[in-house]
Design a protein around this motif. Sequence first.
Motif, PDB file in Angstrom:
ATOM      1  N   GLU A  48       0.109   4.603  -9.254  1.00 11.93           N
ATOM      2  CA  GLU A  48       0.507   3.750  -8.133  1.00 11.93           C
ATOM      3  C   GLU A  48       1.643   2.843  -8.589  1.00 11.93           C
ATOM      4  OE1 GLU A  48       1.372   1.900  -5.089  1.00 11.93           O
ATOM      5  OE2 GLU A  48      -0.502   2.971  -4.706  1.00 11.93           O
ATOM      6  N   ARG A  49       2.739   2.793  -7.793  1.00 18.51           N
ATOM      7  CA  ARG A  49       3.874   1.940  -8.165  1.00 18.51           C
ATOM      8  C   ARG A  49       4.434   1.172  -6.983  1.00 18.51           C
ATOM      9  NH1 ARG A  49       8.450   1.628  -7.148  1.00 18.51           N
ATOM     10  NH2 ARG A  49       9.719   2.512  -8.799  1.00 18.51           N
ATOM     11  N   GLY A  50       3.564   0.962  -5.971  1.00 13.90           N
ATOM     12  CA  GLY A  50       3.975   0.179  -4.827  1.00 13.90           C
ATOM     13  C   GLY A  50       4.500   1.037  -3.689  1.00 13.90           C
ATOM     14  N   ALA A  51       4.455   0.487  -2.484  1.00 17.48           N
ATOM     15  CA  ALA A  51       4.918   1.175  -1.285  1.00 17.48           C
ATOM     16  C   ALA A  51       6.011   0.342  -0.623  1.00 17.48           C
ATOM     17  CB  ALA A  51       3.764   1.383  -0.304  1.00 17.48           C
ATOM     18  N   SER A  52       6.964   1.013  -0.011  1.00 20.54           N
ATOM     19  CA  SER A  52       8.072   0.322   0.644  1.00 20.54           C
ATOM     20  C   SER A  52       7.544  -0.630   1.718  1.00 20.54           C
ATOM     21  CB  SER A  52       9.034   1.328   1.270  1.00 20.54           C
ATOM     22  OG  SER A  52       9.648   2.125   0.274  1.00 20.54           O
ATOM     23  N   PHE A  53       8.064  -1.846   1.709  1.00 27.07           N
ATOM     24  CA  PHE A  53       7.631  -2.875   2.653  1.00 27.07           C
ATOM     25  C   PHE A  53       8.888  -3.542   3.185  1.00 27.07           C
ATOM     26  CE2 PHE A  53       5.736  -7.115   3.657  1.00 27.07           C
ATOM     27  CZ  PHE A  53       4.781  -6.679   4.556  1.00 27.07           C
ATOM     28  N   GLY A  54       9.511  -2.886   4.168  1.00 29.86           N
ATOM     29  CA  GLY A  54      10.799  -3.357   4.635  1.00 29.86           C
ATOM     30  C   GLY A  54      11.878  -2.957   3.653  1.00 29.86           C
ATOM     31  N   TYR A  55      13.015  -3.608   3.746  1.00 29.03           N
ATOM     32  CA  TYR A  55      14.133  -3.297   2.863  1.00 29.03           C
ATOM     33  C   TYR A  55      14.012  -4.061   1.543  1.00 29.03           C
ATOM     34  CZ  TYR A  55      16.298  -1.422   7.095  1.00 29.03           C
ATOM     35  OH  TYR A  55      16.565  -0.706   8.238  1.00 29.03           O
ATOM     36  N   ASN A  56      14.320  -3.381   0.429  1.00 22.61           N
ATOM     37  CA  ASN A  56      14.395  -4.008  -0.897  1.00 22.61           C
ATOM     38  C   ASN A  56      13.106  -4.699  -1.322  1.00 22.61           C
ATOM     39  OD1 ASN A  56      17.507  -4.963   0.374  1.00 22.61           O
ATOM     40  ND2 ASN A  56      17.278  -3.370  -1.172  1.00 22.61           N
TER      41      ASN A  56
END
Length: 284
Positions: free
Chosen positions: A171-179
């Motif tokens: 797991e390395r995080g999920a996109s949450f909006g831009y940047n």
Amino acid sequence: MNTSAFGENTNSDQFPVGEGQPFLLLAGPCVLESEEIAWKIATDMQRICRDLDITYVFKASFDKANRTSLDSFRGPGIEKGLRLLGRIRREIGVPVVSDVHDVSQVEMAAEVLDIIQIPAFLCRQTDLLVAAAHSGRVVNIKKGQFVSPWDMKYAVEKVRGAGNNRILLTERGASFGYNNLVVDMRSFPIMRSLGCPVIFDATHSVQLPGGAGGSSGGQREYIPTLARAAMAAGIDGLFMEVHPDPDTARCDGPNSWPLDRTEKLLKRLLAIRKAVQEDNDGGE
């Protein structure tokens, strides 16, 4: 589900991982910058992990093919990079992991690496997954920032379908909006239910993709917070980019952890793991 030793009905004498096994740490610089830096990180981390009874794997990329800018430093390339990784493996005596970006790299990489890593952006690339599976090496699949934890079953099925059950999911995080990225702690038990040990990438999860203009930014100060939360959620291992001087690192410095602060952080994380294990065993 018992996920020890890389999934169901599999085993690895070199670095067993999962339920009931020692904690696994994949740590090193983002990219191979120099032999001196790689050697220092590998030797320091080997000592730290030996003292803490952690299974250690040295990680570094020989080629970062997914840098934001064309001008960004990518590393020494596959031939020079694998030679250095091979020396670290032989002379320091630690397993090594690096990522591949193309099917053509897999065969050469498998001659050196103990773990072949599939980058998050490429976790759905069938040919790459199948080639990695056919190598016979452990395959670490990073969950794409655009993929749900339950949909990682398809990546797992591709590797298993090619005859390899030695799979890690990271797991390395999920996109949450831009940047920006966010970590959903539910992803750990969900991906563990697929029968694979689950790793948390504590450093890329605080990355700000493309957030520094021509490169990615990061929020290093939140690495301990997310790592503690992930440990409490029940992970089998940790992935960390560490560097003697992150502010001068040639790749991912803003989300790399200082090498001289790593031992202290790991001790705190192991204390959380012990408490979680005691709770799972019925302790109070």
